[in-house]
Motif scaffolding. Structure first.
Motif, mmCIF file in Angstrom:
data_model
loop_
_atom_site.group_PDB
_atom_site.id
_atom_site.type_symbol
_atom_site.label_atom_id
_atom_site.label_comp_id
_atom_site.label_asym_id
_atom_site.label_seq_id
_atom_site.Cartn_x
_atom_site.Cartn_y
_atom_site.Cartn_z
ATOM 1 N N VAL A 5 0.845 -1.203 0.000
ATOM 2 C CA VAL A 5 0.000 0.000 0.000
ATOM 3 C C VAL A 5 0.874 1.245 0.000
ATOM 4 N N HIS A 6 1.916 1.228 0.808
ATOM 5 C CA HIS A 6 2.830 2.364 0.921
ATOM 6 C C HIS A 6 3.545 2.624 -0.409
ATOM 7 N N LEU A 7 4.097 1.576 -0.993
ATOM 8 C CA LEU A 7 4.829 1.704 -2.249
ATOM 9 C C LEU A 7 3.921 2.167 -3.386
ATOM 10 N N ILE A 8 2.761 1.551 -3.520
ATOM 11 C CA ILE A 8 1.829 1.922 -4.586
ATOM 12 C C ILE A 8 1.344 3.358 -4.397
ATOM 13 N N SER A 9 1.119 3.757 -3.166
ATOM 14 C CA SER A 9 0.667 5.128 -2.903
ATOM 15 C C SER A 9 1.737 6.145 -3.263
ATOM 16 N N TRP A 10 3.003 5.853 -2.943
ATOM 17 C CA TRP A 10 4.083 6.774 -3.308
ATOM 18 C C TRP A 10 4.237 6.875 -4.816
ATOM 19 N N VAL A 11 4.131 5.747 -5.492
ATOM 20 C CA VAL A 11 4.220 5.768 -6.950
ATOM 21 C C VAL A 11 3.063 6.585 -7.523
ATOM 22 N N ALA A 12 1.874 6.397 -6.965
ATOM 23 C CA ALA A 12 0.706 7.152 -7.423
ATOM 24 C C ALA A 12 0.896 8.646 -7.206
ATOM 25 N N ILE A 13 1.454 9.034 -6.065
ATOM 26 C CA ILE A 13 1.683 10.454 -5.788
ATOM 27 C C ILE A 13 2.640 11.044 -6.824
ATOM 28 N N VAL A 14 3.719 10.346 -7.107
ATOM 29 C CA VAL A 14 4.691 10.857 -8.084
ATOM 30 C C VAL A 14 4.049 10.959 -9.471
ATOM 31 N N VAL A 15 3.339 9.918 -9.886
ATOM 32 C CA VAL A 15 2.708 9.918 -11.215
ATOM 33 C C VAL A 15 1.637 10.998 -11.300
ATOM 34 N N LEU A 16 0.797 11.113 -10.275
ATOM 35 C CA LEU A 16 -0.253 12.130 -10.287
ATOM 36 C C LEU A 16 0.322 13.544 -10.280
ATOM 37 N N THR A 17 1.401 13.750 -9.558
ATOM 38 C CA THR A 17 2.028 15.069 -9.514
ATOM 39 C C THR A 17 2.579 15.452 -10.881
ATOM 40 N N VAL A 18 3.307 14.543 -11.501
ATOM 41 C CA VAL A 18 3.875 14.820 -12.821
ATOM 42 C C VAL A 18 2.755 15.023 -13.849
ATOM 43 N N THR A 19 1.714 14.205 -13.775
ATOM 44 C CA THR A 19 0.593 14.340 -14.697
ATOM 45 C C THR A 19 -0.124 15.669 -14.499
ATOM 46 N N ALA A 20 -0.343 16.045 -13.245
ATOM 47 C CA ALA A 20 -1.012 17.318 -12.962
ATOM 48 C C ALA A 20 -0.200 18.490 -13.502
ATOM 49 N N LEU A 21 1.099 18.431 -13.325
ATOM 50 C CA LEU A 21 1.950 19.498 -13.850
ATOM 51 C C LEU A 21 1.876 19.561 -15.373
ATOM 52 N N ALA A 22 1.777 18.407 -16.004
ATOM 53 C CA ALA A 22 1.767 18.355 -17.461
ATOM 54 C C ALA A 22 0.445 18.837 -18.060
ATOM 55 N N ILE A 23 -0.671 18.577 -17.377
ATOM 56 C CA ILE A 23 -1.968 18.923 -17.979
ATOM 57 C C ILE A 23 -2.505 20.279 -17.551
ATOM 58 N N TYR A 24 -1.790 20.976 -16.668
ATOM 59 C CA TYR A 24 -2.343 22.230 -16.148
ATOM 60 C C TYR A 24 -2.738 23.199 -17.253
ATOM 61 N N SER A 25 -1.909 23.360 -18.259
ATOM 62 C CA SER A 25 -2.201 24.339 -19.304
ATOM 63 C C SER A 25 -3.410 23.925 -20.154
ATOM 64 N N LYS A 26 -3.709 22.643 -20.197
ATOM 65 C CA LYS A 26 -4.832 22.160 -21.000
ATOM 66 C C LYS A 26 -6.140 22.106 -20.225
ATOM 67 N N SER A 27 -6.072 21.774 -18.934
ATOM 68 C CA SER A 27 -7.293 21.570 -18.160
ATOM 69 C C SER A 27 -7.063 21.900 -16.688
ATOM 70 N N THR A 28 -7.553 23.045 -16.258
ATOM 71 C CA THR A 28 -7.420 23.394 -14.841
ATOM 72 C C THR A 28 -8.349 22.536 -13.983
ATOM 73 N N LYS A 29 -9.478 22.115 -14.560
ATOM 74 C CA LYS A 29 -10.388 21.241 -13.815
ATOM 75 C C LYS A 29 -9.733 19.883 -13.578
ATOM 76 N N GLY A 30 -9.094 19.329 -14.609
ATOM 77 C CA GLY A 30 -8.377 18.067 -14.466
ATOM 78 C C GLY A 30 -7.230 18.180 -13.476
ATOM 79 N N PHE A 31 -6.555 19.320 -13.495
ATOM 80 C CA PHE A 31 -5.465 19.588 -12.548
ATOM 81 C C PHE A 31 -5.995 19.529 -11.121
#
Length: 120
Positions: A5-31
Motif C-alpha cells: 500500500v505504501h509503495l503503490i501510494s508513493w508511486v501514485a503520488i509521483v505519477v499524479l504530480t507529474v501528470t497534474a503538472l503536465a496537464i495544467y495548461s490544458k485543463s485546470t479542472k483536471g489539474f
C-alpha cells in the motif's frame, strides 16, 4: 500488505504530480481533480507509514525518524509545487527539490525495509 500500500501510494503520488503538472495548461479542472486524488494518497501513505514504523525503528531509529521527516517534506513540496503551478508562479526550484527529496526518501525506505516489497 502495508508495504505494498505504501509503495503503490508513493508511486501514485509521483505519477499524479507529474501528470497534474503536465496537464495544467490544458485543463485546470483536471489539474484540480488530480490534486484532490493526490491528497487521498497522502492519507494512505501516512496511514501505511504509521503501520510500518515499528519495522523501520528496529533497523535504525535515527534513519527511521529521518525518513519520516523526508516523507513529510515530500508531501509539503508536492503541495507547494502544485499550488505554485496553479498560481502560475515559477516551479523550477520546487521541481528540483521534489526530485531530490523523493530519491532520498525512496532510498531510505528501501534501505530500512531491506528492499521489501520490490526486491524480495
Amino acid at each position: 500488505m502495508w508495504a505494498y500500500v505504501h509503495l503503490i501510494s508513493w508511486v501514485a503520488i509521483v505519477v499524479l504530480t507529474v501528470t497534474a503538472l503536465a496537464i495544467y495548461s490544458k485543463s485546470t479542472k483536471g489539474f484540480t481533480i488530480l490534486q484532490m486524488i493526490n491528497r487521498i494518497f497522502y492519507i494512505l501513505v501516512i496511514l501505511s507509514g504509521v503501520m510500518m514504523v515499528q519495522y523501520s525503528v528496529e533497523q535504525s531509529w535515527i534513519l527511521a525518524v529521518f525518513k519520516i521527516l523526508m516523507g513529510i517534506i515530500v508531501i509539503g513540496v508536492v503541495e507547494m509545487l502544485l499550488s505554485y503551478r496553479k498560481q502560475q508562479k515559477p516551479t523550477g526550484m520546487f521541481l528540483m527539490i521534489f526530485i531530490i527529496v523523493v530519491l532520498i526518501t525512496v532510498s531510505l525506505g528501501f534501505y530500512l525495509s531491506g528492499g521489501y516489497p520490490l526486491f524480495n
